[in-house]
Design a protein around this motif. Structure first.
Motif, PDB file in Angstrom:
ATOM      1  N   LEU A 165      72.247  55.848  63.117  1.00 19.33           N
ATOM      2  CA  LEU A 165      70.951  56.067  63.759  1.00 19.33           C
ATOM      3  C   LEU A 165      70.865  57.503  64.292  1.00 19.33           C
ATOM      4  O   LEU A 165      71.888  58.139  64.526  1.00 19.33           O
ATOM      5  N   PRO A 166      69.650  57.987  64.537  1.00 22.09           N
ATOM      6  CA  PRO A 166      69.493  59.308  65.179  1.00 22.09           C
ATOM      7  C   PRO A 166      69.652  59.190  66.691  1.00 22.09           C
ATOM      8  O   PRO A 166      68.734  59.487  67.464  1.00 22.09           O
ATOM      9  N   GLY A 167      70.830  58.740  67.124  1.00 24.89           N
ATOM     10  CA  GLY A 167      71.051  58.503  68.545  1.00 24.89           C
ATOM     11  C   GLY A 167      70.161  57.376  69.032  1.00 24.89           C
ATOM     12  O   GLY A 167      69.946  56.377  68.336  1.00 24.89           O
ATOM     13  N   SER A 168      69.635  57.521  70.236  1.00 24.32           N
ATOM     14  CA  SER A 168      68.627  56.583  70.747  1.00 24.32           C
ATOM     15  C   SER A 168      67.235  57.034  70.335  1.00 24.32           C
ATOM     16  O   SER A 168      66.254  56.353  70.612  1.00 24.32           O
ATOM     17  N   GLY A 169      67.169  58.213  69.682  1.00 25.81           N
ATOM     18  CA  GLY A 169      65.885  58.780  69.347  1.00 25.81           C
ATOM     19  C   GLY A 169      65.131  59.195  70.599  1.00 25.81           C
ATOM     20  O   GLY A 169      65.627  59.059  71.719  1.00 25.81           O
ATOM     21  N   VAL A 170      63.940  59.712  70.404  1.00 22.38           N
ATOM     22  CA  VAL A 170      63.113  60.100  71.549  1.00 22.38           C
ATOM     23  C   VAL A 170      61.666  59.721  71.253  1.00 22.38           C
ATOM     24  O   VAL A 170      61.212  59.816  70.104  1.00 22.38           O
ATOM     25  N   ASN A 171      60.979  59.240  72.263  1.00 21.96           N
ATOM     26  CA  ASN A 171      59.567  58.900  72.131  1.00 21.96           C
ATOM     27  C   ASN A 171      58.772  60.202  72.127  1.00 21.96           C
ATOM     28  O   ASN A 171      58.591  60.833  73.175  1.00 21.96           O
ATOM     29  N   ILE A 172      58.310  60.626  70.961  1.00 27.22           N
ATOM     30  CA  ILE A 172      57.695  61.944  70.835  1.00 27.22           C
ATOM     31  C   ILE A 172      56.283  61.992  71.420  1.00 27.22           C
ATOM     32  O   ILE A 172      55.705  63.079  71.549  1.00 27.22           O
ATOM     33  N   LYS A 339      62.106  69.847  64.883  1.00 24.94           N
ATOM     34  CA  LYS A 339      63.328  69.158  64.452  1.00 24.94           C
ATOM     35  C   LYS A 339      63.359  67.724  64.974  1.00 24.94           C
ATOM     36  O   LYS A 339      63.727  66.795  64.251  1.00 24.94           O
ATOM     37  N   VAL A 340      62.966  67.544  66.222  1.00 18.48           N
ATOM     38  CA  VAL A 340      62.936  66.197  66.803  1.00 18.48           C
ATOM     39  C   VAL A 340      61.926  65.326  66.065  1.00 18.48           C
ATOM     40  O   VAL A 340      62.201  64.162  65.752  1.00 18.48           O
ATOM     41  N   GLU A 341      60.746  65.857  65.780  1.00 19.43           N
ATOM     42  CA  GLU A 341      59.725  65.091  65.071  1.00 19.43           C
ATOM     43  C   GLU A 341      60.224  64.647  63.692  1.00 19.43           C
ATOM     44  O   GLU A 341      59.948  63.527  63.255  1.00 19.43           O
ATOM     45  N   ARG A 342      60.977  65.519  63.021  1.00 14.33           N
ATOM     46  CA  ARG A 342      61.468  65.208  61.676  1.00 14.33           C
ATOM     47  C   ARG A 342      62.633  64.216  61.707  1.00 14.33           C
ATOM     48  O   ARG A 342      62.685  63.285  60.895  1.00 14.33           O
ATOM     49  N   ASP A 343      63.576  64.442  62.619  1.00 14.89           N
ATOM     50  CA  ASP A 343      64.876  63.775  62.502  1.00 14.89           C
ATOM     51  C   ASP A 343      65.198  62.761  63.598  1.00 14.89           C
ATOM     52  O   ASP A 343      66.133  61.962  63.427  1.00 14.89           O
ATOM     53  N   PHE A 344      64.481  62.781  64.723  1.00 15.56           N
ATOM     54  CA  PHE A 344      64.926  61.985  65.866  1.00 15.56           C
ATOM     55  C   PHE A 344      63.819  61.138  66.501  1.00 15.56           C
ATOM     56  O   PHE A 344      63.868  60.847  67.694  1.00 15.56           O
ATOM     57  N   ASN A 345      62.852  60.716  65.703  1.00 12.81           N
ATOM     58  CA  ASN A 345      61.770  59.875  66.223  1.00 12.81           C
ATOM     59  C   ASN A 345      62.322  58.489  66.580  1.00 12.81           C
ATOM     60  O   ASN A 345      62.954  57.832  65.753  1.00 12.81           O
ATOM     61  N   ARG A 346      62.107  58.058  67.811  1.00 19.74           N
ATOM     62  CA  ARG A 346      62.657  56.770  68.268  1.00 19.74           C
ATOM     63  C   ARG A 346      62.130  55.590  67.475  1.00 19.74           C
ATOM     64  O   ARG A 346      62.803  54.554  67.387  1.00 19.74           O
ATOM     65  N   GLN A 347      60.971  55.714  66.884  1.00 15.59           N
ATOM     66  CA  GLN A 347      60.424  54.609  66.103  1.00 15.59           C
ATOM     67  C   GLN A 347      61.366  54.225  64.966  1.00 15.59           C
ATOM     68  O   GLN A 347      61.446  53.050  64.579  1.00 15.59           O
ATOM     69  N   ASN A 348      62.122  55.197  64.442  1.00  9.63           N
ATOM     70  CA  ASN A 348      63.082  54.902  63.381  1.00  9.63           C
ATOM     71  C   ASN A 348      64.192  53.972  63.883  1.00  9.63           C
ATOM     72  O   ASN A 348      64.700  53.135  63.132  1.00  9.63           O
ATOM     73  N   VAL A 349      64.568  54.129  65.144  1.00  9.38           N
ATOM     74  CA  VAL A 349      65.589  53.265  65.751  1.00  9.38           C
ATOM     75  C   VAL A 349      65.038  51.850  65.914  1.00  9.38           C
ATOM     76  O   VAL A 349      65.712  50.865  65.594  1.00  9.38           O
ATOM     77  N   VAL A 350      63.812  51.746  66.411  1.00  7.49           N
ATOM     78  CA  VAL A 350      63.173  50.437  66.589  1.00  7.49           C
ATOM     79  C   VAL A 350      63.072  49.711  65.249  1.00  7.49           C
ATOM     80  O   VAL A 350      63.372  48.507  65.150  1.00  7.49           O
ATOM     81  N   ASP A 351      62.683  50.427  64.208  1.00 10.04           N
ATOM     82  CA  ASP A 351      62.544  49.821  62.874  1.00 10.04           C
ATOM     83  C   ASP A 351      63.883  49.326  62.342  1.00 10.04           C
ATOM     84  O   ASP A 351      63.960  48.252  61.724  1.00 10.04           O
ATOM     85  N   ALA A 352      64.947  50.099  62.583  1.00 15.83           N
ATOM     86  CA  ALA A 352      66.279  49.710  62.107  1.00 15.83           C
ATOM     87  C   ALA A 352      66.740  48.419  62.786  1.00 15.83           C
ATOM     88  O   ALA A 352      67.280  47.511  62.134  1.00 15.83           O
ATOM     89  N   TYR A 353      66.515  48.306  64.091  1.00 21.80           N
ATOM     90  CA  TYR A 353      66.887  47.091  64.813  1.00 21.80           C
ATOM     91  C   TYR A 353      66.050  45.906  64.341  1.00 21.80           C
ATOM     92  O   TYR A 353      66.579  44.797  64.150  1.00 21.80           O
ATOM     93  N   SER A 354      64.769  46.126  64.168  1.00 15.79           N
ATOM     94  CA  SER A 354      63.887  45.040  63.736  1.00 15.79           C
ATOM     95  C   SER A 354      64.340  44.465  62.394  1.00 15.79           C
ATOM     96  O   SER A 354      64.356  43.240  62.201  1.00 15.79           O
ATOM     97  N   LYS A 355      64.755  45.346  61.503  1.00 16.30           N
ATOM     98  CA  LYS A 355      65.203  44.917  60.176  1.00 16.30           C
ATOM     99  C   LYS A 355      66.460  44.064  60.270  1.00 16.30           C
ATOM    100  O   LYS A 355      66.563  43.009  59.623  1.00 16.30           O
TER     101      LYS A 355
END
Length: 363
Positions: A165-172, A339-355
């Motif tokens: 994962l991209p860490g915990s991500g960040v809510n952009i 860089k954060v918008e491209r690589d560290f969006n927290r929504q990607n973390v939420v989607d990974a957990y949901s899956k």
């Protein structure tokens, strides 16, 4: 509705870095949270979580205390009978994982950093690896926050399913781009627990040197004192070298006046949330060349990377930053935001957990 249990060691960490995931889970499931109660417990309850007050000695190594935590987790799991358990940080991962294995409950572990026990070779590392082997063996999925942590554990432990994962991500949206402040006075920001491994010694060394050479600089420090630095901080504040603000619930007001975040940590990070939030806010960052930090910095583009435990190198990079003109500093912050918008969006973390949760619950 599935029944989900979250095991964590801090209410503030769960709320600040995983709120979006918790909100999504509560919409579709019955969510229980086990952690030590704190100032953010009410906020988690307001989201819709059912809280269980569970004492954890975060940095302690007393085996009796840890055995009690394992026993508590076993009782909690048997009472709640969750469909899936989510664990965060070392002790919930280890003892929560063991409790899930004993009760044959699926769980998802998140490696938020390896911790000092695994950083250095020795008996403690061997014991910790043994515990990780026992706890993670039956994990439904292990989430890693950086490649170095992933490679180390996979080399030492057999894990069947894992994701990076991209860490915990960040809510952009929550951490939006802030206007870059005027530079009549340059403000630097240190945000961390005040402890040796977070690089506070190097920061104070740089602050003393830079402040003496560049009077129009201010070195801010935010965070609770965990090591014995109170006297030194008070003395340096009286001399006008630093401004110590203690623990702050609203970091954004300091980000607004900041020109650069300095994070000289050599603590075993998963992925630095301080750096992610600073970059998302459009602030250049100066940090150490270690996993969990260097992934967020393109050296010379959105900040600078320094050698670990090296005050001289930090001073050189701070001076290099100070010698940039205003527009170059501002553009450096904009690069970090991109860089954060491209690589560290927290929504990607939420989607990974949901899956992964849907795989387990079939819902």
């Amino acid at each position: 509705m599935a029944r989900i249990l979250i095991l964590a060691n801090s209410d503030i960490g769960l709320y600040k870095f995983r709120k979006e995931l918790v909100e999504k889970l509560v919409m579709e499931n019955e969510v229980y949270v086990s952690l030590p109660y704190g100032d953010f417990t009410t906020k988690l309850e307001e989201i819709g979580c059912k809280l269980i007050n569970t004492a954890i000695s975060r940095r302690g190594t007393n085996p009796i205390t840890d055995l009690k935590l394992l026993t508590n987790y076993i009782k909690i799991i048997r009472n709640i009978k969750p469909d899936v358990v989510l664990t965060y940080t070392i002790k919930p991962n280890v003892y929560g994982g063991l409790a899930c294995r004993i009760n044959d409950i699926p769980f998802l572990a998140n490696i938020t950093g390896l911790g000092s026990a695994l950083e250095n070779r020795g008996l403690l590392q061997k014991v910790t690896l043994f515990l990780y082997r026992a706890s993670l063996k039956k994990a439904s999925c292990v989430f890693f926050q950086n490649k170095e942590n992933k490679e180390f554990l996979l080399k030492n432990i057999s894990i069947s399913n894992y994701r990076l994962l991209p860490g915990s991500g960040v809510n952009i949206e929550d951490y939006s781009l802030l206007e870059y402040p005027p530079q009549d006075n340059i403000n630097f920001l240190f945000i961390a627990r005040i402890m040796k491994e977070k690089g506070i010694d190097q920061y104070l060394e740089a602050a003393e040197y830079i402040k003496g050479k560049y009077p129009n600089t201010t070195f801010h420090i935010l965070g609770p004192c965990e090591d014995a630095y109170e006297g030194e901080l008070e003395m340096m504040q009286e001399k006008g070298i630093i401004q110590y603000h203690g623990m702050q619930s609203d970091v954004k007001k300091f980000q607004r006046l900041s020109h650069c975040t300095i994070h000289p940590t050599y603590y075993p990070e998963g992925m630095s949330n301080v750096l992610l939030e600073s970059a998302a806010s459009g602030r250049p960052i100066i940090t150490t060349n270690r996993s969990g930090c260097r992934e967020i910095v393109d050296d010379g583009i959105n900040g600078y990377i320094v050698k670990q435990k090296n005050g001289k190198d930090l001073i050189e990079k701070v001076e290099k930053f100070l010698n940039l003109d205003y527009e170059a500093k501002r553009k450096m912050g904009l690069q970090g935001r991109g860089k954060v918008e491209r690589d560290f969006n927290r929504q990607n973390v939420v989607d990974a957990y949901s899956k992964e949760i849907k795989k387990i619950t079939n819902k």
